[in-house]
Motif scaffolding. Structure first.
Motif, mmCIF file in Angstrom:
data_model
loop_
_atom_site.group_PDB
_atom_site.id
_atom_site.type_symbol
_atom_site.label_atom_id
_atom_site.label_comp_id
_atom_site.label_asym_id
_atom_site.label_seq_id
_atom_site.Cartn_x
_atom_site.Cartn_y
_atom_site.Cartn_z
ATOM 1 N N UNK A 3 0.836 -1.193 0.000
ATOM 2 C CA UNK A 3 0.000 0.000 0.000
ATOM 3 C C UNK A 3 0.872 1.245 0.000
ATOM 4 N N UNK A 4 0.398 2.276 -0.689
ATOM 5 C CA UNK A 4 1.155 3.526 -0.781
ATOM 6 C C UNK A 4 1.403 4.109 0.604
ATOM 7 N N UNK A 5 0.461 3.963 1.492
ATOM 8 C CA UNK A 5 0.626 4.465 2.861
ATOM 9 C C UNK A 5 1.826 3.798 3.527
ATOM 10 N N UNK A 6 1.977 2.478 3.315
ATOM 11 C CA UNK A 6 3.109 1.748 3.903
ATOM 12 C C UNK A 6 4.434 2.235 3.321
ATOM 13 N N UNK A 7 4.454 2.470 2.016
ATOM 14 C CA UNK A 7 5.664 2.971 1.354
ATOM 15 C C UNK A 7 6.031 4.344 1.909
ATOM 16 N N UNK A 8 5.042 5.213 2.032
ATOM 17 C CA UNK A 8 5.287 6.564 2.535
ATOM 18 C C UNK A 8 5.693 6.555 4.007
ATOM 19 N N UNK A 9 5.079 5.707 4.804
ATOM 20 C CA UNK A 9 5.446 5.615 6.222
ATOM 21 C C UNK A 9 6.878 5.112 6.371
ATOM 22 N N UNK A 10 7.272 4.134 5.556
ATOM 23 C CA UNK A 10 8.651 3.629 5.599
ATOM 24 C C UNK A 10 9.625 4.723 5.184
ATOM 25 N N UNK A 11 9.259 5.484 4.158
ATOM 26 C CA UNK A 11 10.094 6.596 3.700
ATOM 27 C C UNK A 11 10.196 7.653 4.798
ATOM 28 N N UNK A 12 9.095 7.915 5.474
ATOM 29 C CA UNK A 12 9.083 8.897 6.561
ATOM 30 C C UNK A 12 10.033 8.470 7.688
ATOM 31 N N UNK A 13 9.939 7.197 8.096
ATOM 32 C CA UNK A 13 10.819 6.683 9.153
ATOM 33 C C UNK A 13 12.288 6.779 8.741
ATOM 34 N N UNK A 79 -6.820 12.243 2.878
ATOM 35 C CA UNK A 79 -8.012 12.947 2.383
ATOM 36 C C UNK A 79 -8.506 12.430 1.034
ATOM 37 N N UNK A 80 -7.849 11.392 0.533
ATOM 38 C CA UNK A 80 -8.323 10.754 -0.698
ATOM 39 C C UNK A 80 -7.891 11.423 -1.991
ATOM 40 N N UNK A 81 -6.955 12.367 -1.927
ATOM 41 C CA UNK A 81 -6.538 13.058 -3.155
ATOM 42 C C UNK A 81 -5.178 12.588 -3.676
ATOM 43 N N UNK A 82 -4.548 11.653 -2.986
ATOM 44 C CA UNK A 82 -3.259 11.137 -3.472
ATOM 45 C C UNK A 82 -3.500 10.432 -4.808
ATOM 46 N N UNK A 83 -2.667 10.747 -5.782
ATOM 47 C CA UNK A 83 -2.822 10.164 -7.115
ATOM 48 C C UNK A 83 -3.610 11.048 -8.060
ATOM 49 N N UNK A 84 -4.037 12.216 -7.564
ATOM 50 C CA UNK A 84 -4.751 13.185 -8.394
ATOM 51 C C UNK A 84 -3.841 14.389 -8.606
ATOM 52 N N UNK A 85 -3.660 14.789 -9.860
ATOM 53 C CA UNK A 85 -2.784 15.905 -10.203
ATOM 54 C C UNK A 85 -3.317 17.203 -9.602
ATOM 55 N N UNK A 86 -2.443 17.940 -8.936
ATOM 56 C CA UNK A 86 -2.842 19.208 -8.323
ATOM 57 C C UNK A 86 -3.115 20.298 -9.354
ATOM 58 N N UNK A 87 -2.585 20.163 -10.546
ATOM 59 C CA UNK A 87 -2.786 21.193 -11.573
ATOM 60 C C UNK A 87 -4.019 20.951 -12.429
ATOM 61 N N UNK A 88 -4.088 19.749 -13.020
ATOM 62 C CA UNK A 88 -5.169 19.506 -13.979
ATOM 63 C C UNK A 88 -6.305 18.662 -13.411
ATOM 64 N N UNK A 96 4.375 6.489 -12.311
ATOM 65 C CA UNK A 96 4.980 7.700 -11.737
ATOM 66 C C UNK A 96 4.923 7.645 -10.212
ATOM 67 N N UNK A 97 3.787 7.222 -9.678
ATOM 68 C CA UNK A 97 3.650 7.125 -8.221
ATOM 69 C C UNK A 97 4.542 6.029 -7.637
ATOM 70 N N UNK A 98 4.769 4.983 -8.415
ATOM 71 C CA UNK A 98 5.669 3.932 -7.951
ATOM 72 C C UNK A 98 7.099 4.460 -7.895
ATOM 73 N N UNK A 99 7.480 5.239 -8.897
ATOM 74 C CA UNK A 99 8.833 5.802 -8.940
ATOM 75 C C UNK A 99 8.999 6.954 -7.956
ATOM 76 N N UNK A 100 7.933 7.729 -7.796
ATOM 77 C CA UNK A 100 7.995 8.917 -6.932
ATOM 78 C C UNK A 100 6.677 9.039 -6.164
ATOM 79 N N UNK A 101 6.563 8.340 -5.050
ATOM 80 C CA UNK A 101 5.302 8.316 -4.301
ATOM 81 C C UNK A 101 4.824 9.683 -3.817
ATOM 82 N N UNK A 102 5.716 10.669 -3.771
ATOM 83 C CA UNK A 102 5.331 11.999 -3.311
ATOM 84 C C UNK A 102 4.873 12.903 -4.459
ATOM 85 N N UNK A 103 4.799 12.361 -5.664
ATOM 86 C CA UNK A 103 4.427 13.174 -6.836
ATOM 87 C C UNK A 103 3.082 13.862 -6.617
ATOM 88 N N UNK A 104 3.042 15.146 -6.989
ATOM 89 C CA UNK A 104 1.815 15.929 -6.845
ATOM 90 C C UNK A 104 1.172 16.253 -8.179
#
Length: 112
Positions: A3-13, A79-88, A96-104
């Motif tokens: 899960x992306x949350x697990x990847x991000x939590x591991x990156x955070x730690x 908040x359910x917006x991860x994976x949604x482009x902030x611009x468009x 892209x999310x697999x390579x860069x999970x923090x992508x906005x």
């Protein structure tokens, strides 16, 4: 399934651990040079203490910025917006999310 949350939590730690280690190194360099009157600016043997401090400070700042990005990505997961482009508002590709999970943004928006 990872899960992306697990990847991000591991990156955070990992980032918090890196930040603690870098901050400790920085503090040790500052403490070691505090009572010294060595002229390291003219030392032919290698890098100056000022250079080492500057380099470590840059790495600390980089880790702090990355931690901010990871925490923002975790907030988007919540908040359910991860994976949604902030611009468009389009979907960010899974690759892209697999390579860069923090992508906005999606791949096309930064190049516009």
């Amino acid at each position: 399934m990872v899960l992306i949350r697990d990847v991000l939590e591991a990156d955070r730690r990992a980032t918090l651990e890196r930040l603690a280690a870098l901050s400790g190194d920085f503090d040790r360099i500052v403490d070691a040079s505090r009572d010294s009157n060595a002229d390291d600016e003219h030392d032919p043997e290698g890098a100056t203490i000022a250079y080492e401090r500057s380099q470590l400070d840059a790495l600390v700042q980089q880790a702090r910025v990355h931690l901010t990005e990871v925490e923002a990505a975790l907030a988007r997961v919540e908040d359910g917006t991860h994976g949604t482009c902030e611009r468009c508002g389009g979907e960010i590709a899974a690759a892209r999310l697999e390579a860069r999970p923090t992508a906005r943004t999606c791949v096309t928006c930064p190049s516009r």
